[in-house]
Design an enzyme around this catalytic site. Sequence first.
Site, PDB file in Angstrom:
ATOM      1  CG  ASP A 137       6.324   2.902  -3.605  1.00 21.44           C
ATOM      2  OD1 ASP A 137       6.070   3.806  -2.795  1.00 21.44           O
ATOM      3  OD2 ASP A 137       7.220   2.987  -4.473  1.00 21.44           O
ATOM      4  CG  HIS A 142      -0.121   8.001 -10.787  1.00 21.77           C
ATOM      5  ND1 HIS A 142       1.043   7.840 -11.498  1.00 21.77           N
ATOM      6  CD2 HIS A 142      -0.789   9.017 -11.399  1.00 21.77           C
ATOM      7  CE1 HIS A 142       1.073   8.724 -12.493  1.00 21.77           C
ATOM      8  NE2 HIS A 142      -0.014   9.452 -12.449  1.00 21.77           N
TER       9      HIS A 142
HETATM   10  P1  NAD Z   1       9.982   6.086 -14.880  1.00 17.88           P
HETATM   11  O1  NAD Z   1      10.222   4.621 -14.813  1.00 17.88           O
HETATM   12  O2  NAD Z   1       9.459   6.651 -16.140  1.00 17.88           O
HETATM   13  O3  NAD Z   1      11.328   6.844 -14.548  1.00 17.88           O
HETATM   14  C1  NAD Z   1      12.131   6.504 -13.461  1.00 17.88           C
HETATM   15  C2  NAD Z   1      13.328   7.435 -13.482  1.00 17.88           C
HETATM   16  O4  NAD Z   1      14.077   7.229 -12.290  1.00 17.88           O
HETATM   17  C3  NAD Z   1      14.263   7.188 -14.667  1.00 17.88           C
HETATM   18  O5  NAD Z   1      14.511   8.429 -15.286  1.00 17.88           O
HETATM   19  C4  NAD Z   1      15.535   6.602 -14.013  1.00 17.88           C
HETATM   20  O6  NAD Z   1      16.700   7.092 -14.645  1.00 17.88           O
HETATM   21  C5  NAD Z   1      15.462   7.139 -12.614  1.00 17.88           C
HETATM   22  N1  NAD Z   1      16.059   6.293 -11.570  1.00 17.88           N
HETATM   23  C6  NAD Z   1      15.956   4.949 -11.412  1.00 17.88           C
HETATM   24  N2  NAD Z   1      16.560   4.549 -10.282  1.00 17.88           N
HETATM   25  C7  NAD Z   1      17.071   5.673  -9.719  1.00 17.88           C
HETATM   26  C8  NAD Z   1      17.798   5.925  -8.520  1.00 17.88           C
HETATM   27  N3  NAD Z   1      18.131   4.950  -7.654  1.00 17.88           N
HETATM   28  N4  NAD Z   1      18.170   7.198  -8.249  1.00 17.88           N
HETATM   29  C9  NAD Z   1      17.875   8.219  -9.106  1.00 17.88           C
HETATM   30  N5  NAD Z   1      17.172   8.039 -10.240  1.00 17.88           N
HETATM   31  C10 NAD Z   1      16.762   6.788 -10.539  1.00 17.88           C
HETATM   32  O7  NAD Z   1       9.062   6.477 -13.642  1.00 17.88           O
HETATM   33  P2  NAD Z   1       8.023   7.660 -13.463  1.00 17.88           P
HETATM   34  O8  NAD Z   1       8.526   8.916 -14.051  1.00 17.88           O
HETATM   35  O9  NAD Z   1       7.639   7.632 -12.038  1.00 17.88           O
HETATM   36  O10 NAD Z   1       6.758   7.208 -14.317  1.00 17.88           O
HETATM   37  C11 NAD Z   1       6.333   5.878 -14.273  1.00 17.88           C
HETATM   38  C12 NAD Z   1       4.914   5.635 -13.850  1.00 17.88           C
HETATM   39  O11 NAD Z   1       4.944   4.320 -13.327  1.00 17.88           O
HETATM   40  C13 NAD Z   1       4.370   6.477 -12.750  1.00 17.88           C
HETATM   41  O12 NAD Z   1       3.148   6.910 -13.172  1.00 17.88           O
HETATM   42  C14 NAD Z   1       4.191   5.534 -11.539  1.00 17.88           C
HETATM   43  O13 NAD Z   1       2.875   5.626 -11.051  1.00 17.88           O
HETATM   44  C15 NAD Z   1       4.333   4.137 -12.089  1.00 17.88           C
HETATM   45  N6  NAD Z   1       5.204   3.222 -11.319  1.00 17.88           N
HETATM   46  C16 NAD Z   1       5.238   3.257  -9.967  1.00 17.88           C
HETATM   47  C17 NAD Z   1       6.081   2.400  -9.262  1.00 17.88           C
HETATM   48  C18 NAD Z   1       6.086   2.492  -7.757  1.00 17.88           C
HETATM   49  O14 NAD Z   1       5.061   2.768  -7.149  1.00 17.88           O
HETATM   50  N7  NAD Z   1       7.235   2.276  -7.118  1.00 17.88           N
HETATM   51  C19 NAD Z   1       6.893   1.502  -9.942  1.00 17.88           C
HETATM   52  C20 NAD Z   1       6.832   1.469 -11.351  1.00 17.88           C
HETATM   53  C21 NAD Z   1       5.971   2.346 -12.031  1.00 17.88           C
END
Ligand code: NAD
Length: 250
Positions: free
Chosen positions: A107, A122
Amino acid sequence: MDYQDQIARAAALIKESTGFYGLTGAGISTESGIPDFRTPGEGIWEKVDPITTSSVEVLQNNPRLFYESAFNRFASITLAEPHEGHYALAKMEQMGFLKGLVTQNIDGLHVKAGSRNIWEVHGHLRSGYCQGCKKRYSFEELVHQVELKRIPPICRNCFDVLRPDVVLFGDPMPPLFYEAEETLRNNCDLMLVAGSSLVVYPVAYLPRLAKRLIIINLMPTEYDHIAEIVIREKCSKALQDLVEKLAAGE
Ligand code: NAD
């Protein structure tokens, strides 16, 4: 330890550290309105399996599906803005505490918030390139062609399909991932992991390179059992409180 003690202890560890690095995941950006993958009830994975739309295989075999699904999600992400948690990490770098930040997020919110020494392992949504001749394009150019219903967007040079600069399922990790890994292996004595479930490899392997670990997450993660401190709080609040504690003791 209650929450205030955890913040105080985390700040003390950061001050003692000579190699303090951060690792963030999709959870740090949920408070900017971008759904993560795995939060129960809200994560993207519960609505659609991203592998069926965000993969190299789909981009190559069915580029129209890629652009009508995954790409629309990417384009909406570019409208998001950073929150206090992203700014707090940038501030920790400016204050000289945080030596570098690895993010799984595409993002670009850490860059928007002012983080400089960052590995977006990524990829990101600021640019794209042609699959054929590799000519580079701005991300806006891809969006522009899609808005004009030129789906998939095509290279002006060789007429092959364009793609964004993100690592899709099925892509190899970029060289900067290995650069980050090497830097952590040689320098990291303390890592702060914020908003990652730590199940997506190879990034989920990186915390093993740190001698000590602080985790901020609303839910349990794979590494809680080896972390020195596990803070069950939103990233925005915990990171802001942490940076204030660091500033108070300067
Ligand atoms: P994930 O979705 O597997 O895990 C997200 C974690 O964040 C969860 O454990 C959840 O409990 C926690 N969480 C959610 N909101 C929170 C908050 N406000 N405060 C604290 N903790 C919070 O994500 P990941 O481990 O990053 O893996 C997912 C993959 O998806 C990555 O490879 C990433 O590239 C991609 N992704 C990226 C985006 C982005 O760029 N914003 C969005 C979705 C997925």
